[in-house]
Design a protein around this motif. Structure first.
Motif, short mmCIF file in Angstrom:
data_model
loop_
_atom_site.label_atom_id
_atom_site.label_comp_id
_atom_site.label_asym_id
_atom_site.label_seq_id
_atom_site.Cartn_x
_atom_site.Cartn_y
_atom_site.Cartn_z
N UNK A 109 -84.72 4.01 -5.77
CA UNK A 109 -83.41 4.35 -5.45
C UNK A 109 -82.33 4.65 -6.61
N UNK A 110 -81.47 5.58 -6.29
CA UNK A 110 -80.49 5.63 -7.40
C UNK A 110 -79.51 4.75 -6.86
N UNK A 111 -78.88 3.84 -7.92
CA UNK A 111 -77.76 2.78 -7.65
C UNK A 111 -76.43 3.58 -7.22
N UNK A 112 -75.62 2.77 -6.34
CA UNK A 112 -74.24 3.58 -6.47
C UNK A 112 -73.73 4.11 -7.62
N UNK A 113 -72.99 5.05 -7.69
CA UNK A 113 -72.38 5.68 -8.67
C UNK A 113 -73.17 6.33 -9.74
N UNK A 114 -74.58 6.70 -9.44
CA UNK A 114 -75.48 7.20 -10.20
C UNK A 114 -76.21 8.15 -9.47
N UNK A 115 -76.82 9.13 -10.36
CA UNK A 115 -77.72 10.21 -9.80
C UNK A 115 -77.29 10.80 -8.11
N UNK A 116 -78.04 10.52 -7.28
CA UNK A 116 -78.01 11.23 -6.18
C UNK A 116 -76.98 10.30 -5.10
N UNK A 117 -76.85 9.35 -5.76
CA UNK A 117 -76.02 8.25 -4.84
C UNK A 117 -74.65 8.16 -5.63
N UNK A 118 -74.15 9.10 -6.27
CA UNK A 118 -72.87 9.03 -7.12
C UNK A 118 -71.67 8.63 -6.42
N UNK A 119 -71.54 9.38 -5.22
CA UNK A 119 -70.36 8.95 -4.42
C UNK A 119 -68.92 9.53 -5.05
N UNK A 120 -67.89 8.57 -4.73
CA UNK A 120 -66.39 9.15 -5.11
C UNK A 120 -66.27 8.64 -6.65
N UNK A 121 -67.15 7.44 -7.13
CA UNK A 121 -66.84 7.11 -8.27
C UNK A 121 -68.12 6.91 -9.21
N UNK A 122 -67.86 7.29 -10.53
CA UNK A 122 -69.12 7.00 -11.50
C UNK A 122 -69.45 5.56 -11.93
N UNK A 123 -70.52 5.35 -12.06
CA UNK A 123 -70.88 3.87 -12.46
C UNK A 123 -70.06 3.49 -13.95
N UNK A 124 -69.97 4.47 -14.75
CA UNK A 124 -69.25 4.10 -16.00
C UNK A 124 -67.76 3.73 -15.69
N UNK A 125 -67.30 4.12 -14.57
CA UNK A 125 -65.89 3.69 -14.43
C UNK A 125 -65.83 2.11 -13.55
N UNK A 126 -66.81 1.72 -13.22
CA UNK A 126 -67.06 0.47 -12.44
C UNK A 126 -66.18 -0.51 -13.29
N UNK A 127 -65.57 -1.28 -12.52
CA UNK A 127 -65.40 -2.78 -13.07
C UNK A 127 -66.55 -3.71 -12.82
N UNK A 128 -66.33 -4.87 -13.45
CA UNK A 128 -67.67 -5.83 -13.46
C UNK A 128 -67.80 -6.25 -12.10
N UNK A 129 -66.46 -6.32 -11.17
CA UNK A 129 -66.76 -6.63 -9.76
C UNK A 129 -67.56 -5.62 -8.94
N UNK A 130 -67.19 -4.31 -9.16
CA UNK A 130 -67.70 -3.35 -8.45
C UNK A 130 -69.06 -3.03 -8.89
N UNK A 131 -69.45 -3.53 -10.03
CA UNK A 131 -71.01 -3.52 -10.53
C UNK A 131 -71.83 -4.56 -9.55
#
Length: 504
Positions: A109-131
């Motif tokens: 799988x591609x995690x949320x915020x990455x690859x094909x699972x990018x969604x509306x927010x990039x992983x690099x902009x995640x807070x620790x809680x979002x991770x």
């Protein structure tokens, strides 16, 4: 065990070292797979899939199913790349095909915020809680696999790279479907380390490069914290899944470890059968995979004690299967799922009902012995506390029984139980704790000692502990005890290796 490997140009030549249990087996698997060549025909069919997590993210992945006969439910592995560093394709051409050749499916799988699972927010902009939402992604992957008709929902493992290893461990600690975790250069929080130490039933495999000092320290610590006998530590070159391309043979080693810890669990089926006086008894049958045609394996019936049900052998049954021995754990009358109509589950039983438990043990022996692939002449029995005398009584005159393990005799054997001990050449292993007393029947250690003393067999043995508790609870107080019992059963059931000829 050391396996010297070729090195990538520009990289230091290294050695893949397997620490811990099972080194010889895994190296043999690695060598056999390596000789087949890295360009061997692909063994899996792949399909792009997606699923929704409980908090609303759409996760995209690739499902890899082994080619050929897929009528039987197969184990599966969730493949997790390191978030923000590499996508799910990192596993293709390496681990996926090795797993498929062992009959193991995979979901990358591609995690949320990455690859094909990018969604509306990039992983690099995640807070620790979002991770922390990565754990929801893993949970969703488990649910997705469990919903597939050809996947065994009780045999799922994870291979996780970097940060993903932390969330893999946390989810495995909560999710009974997850049975093993591989961490590639894993990064762990104190909470994950605590779960590795606490969940003794989950084997972990750490993989790291000795020059990647932080990851190496983390993986070494994870290995040292785990008390599971199947946990191991591998060395490679590079970081995370890059080690697969930099260390020839690493994917075979990892696939071999997963094969042992997933395929080795065998097939688990809920069953029911009747006693001769009409009670419907419920249990769980554990059968080894890959029994050769026209071959059979030994079997063990696991009999719980007065204050327990079949769950008391939840950990032991799969360990028997890993050794090529079938296991049947069941609830006797009035316990667990084996309740009479109109009676409350777990309610008190009459003395008249308790007196007939030996009929339940006899029914369990007959049921296990009748199953396809079971050698009816090689049956072992393990019984705890109140179940010990019922088990001895059930074994009287039954030539199929090759050994009995007694986990604390609740009283001195009498009647048919004593007759079995004094007339049978069947070896028993009697185990008790010296401080164990019953207010109304005295020392249970002494009762166990007398049961051992009655045994006619010169092969019988007794093991007395200090402060070990009672019955099956001794497995928790003395972790080494389960291994002792397993080795005893292997020996007394005349070599229960897979594929024993049915004609012997």
């Amino acid at each position: 065990m050391y396996a010297e490997e070729k090195h990538v140009p520009g990289e230091e030549k290294t050695t893949v070292r397997l620490r811990g249990r099972g080194a010889t087996l895994l190296f043999a698997l690695a060598l056999a797979c390596h000789l087949a060549g890295p360009w061997a025909e692909l063994a899996s069919a792949q399909t792009q899939v997606s699923y929704q997590t409980e908090d609303g993210w759409t996760i995209v992945g690739t499902l890899f199913l082994p080619q050929g006969d897929t009528t039987a439910r197969m184990p599966a592995v969730i493949l997790l790349p390191e978030p923000g560093w590499i996508d799910r394709s990192t596993f293709e051409g390496y681990l996926v095909d090795k797993l498929a050749k062992s009959g193991i499916a995979a979901l990358s799988i591609d995690f949320r915020g990455t690859g094909s699972s990018l969604g509306k927010k990039d992983f690099e902009a995640f807070s620790s809680k979002e991770r922390d939402g990565f754990q929801w992604d893993i949970r969703g992957a488990v649910k997705f696999l469990s919903s597939q008709k050809n996947i065994d929902p009780r045999r799922i493992a994870i291979v996780a790279s970097g940060l993903a290893g932390n969330y893999a461990v946390l989810e495995a600690s909560e999710n009974p479907a997850l049975r093993a975790v591989v961490m590639m250069s894993g990064s762990l929080t104190p909470a994950a380390r605590e779960q590795i130490q606490f969940r003794k039933d989950i084997p972990v495999l750490g993989v790291a490069w000795k020059k990647d000092r932080k990851s190496f320290q983390e993986m070494a610590e994870a290995y040292s914290l785990s008390e599971n006998e199947n946990s191991d530590l591998l060395f490679g070159i590079g970081h995370g899944t890059v080690m697969f391309s930099h260390t020839v043979g690493l994917e075979e080693q990892v696939a071999g470890w997963l094969d042992k810890n997933l395929m080795g669990l065998g097939a688990q089926t809920e069953v029911s059968f009747k006693s001769e006086d009409g009670w419907t008894l419920h249990g769980t049958l554990h059968l080894p995979d890959r029994v050769k045609a026209n071959s059979t394996v030994a079997g063990v019936v696991l009999v719980h004690g007065a204050k327990h049900d079949q769950q008391t052998y939840y950990h032991m049954a799969p360990e028997l299967v890993k050794r090529g021995i079938a296991a049947l754990r069941f609830d006797w009358r009035g316990k667990g799922q084996s309740v009479a109509p109109g009676k409350e589950k777990g309610g008190a039983d009459s003395s008249e009902t308790n007196e007939k438990v030996y009929l339940d043990v006899k029914a369990a022996i007959a049921f296990l012995a009748s199953q396809k692939g079971i050698d009816p002449s090689r049956i072992g029995l393990v019984a705890a506390t109140l179940g010990t005398n019922h088990t001895l009584r059930a074994a009287l005159g039954d030539s199929r029984i090759k050994t009995v393990v007694l986990l604390t005799s609740n009283n001195v054997p009498k009647g048919e139980a004593m007759q079995f001990l004094t007339t049978s050449d069947t070896p028993i292993l009697a185990i008790a704790s010296l401080e164990d007393l019953n207010y109304n029947s005295g020392s249970l250690a002494e009762a166990t000692r007398q049961a051992y003393g009655m045994s006619k067999s010169k092969g019988s043995e007794i093991l007395l502990y200090d402060d070990a508790g009672r019955g099956s609870e001794m497995f928790k107080a003395k972790p080494e005890l389960q291994g002792i019992v397993l080795r005893w059963l292997e020996e007394k059931l005349a070599g229960a290796e897979l594929g024993k000829s049915a004609s012997r």
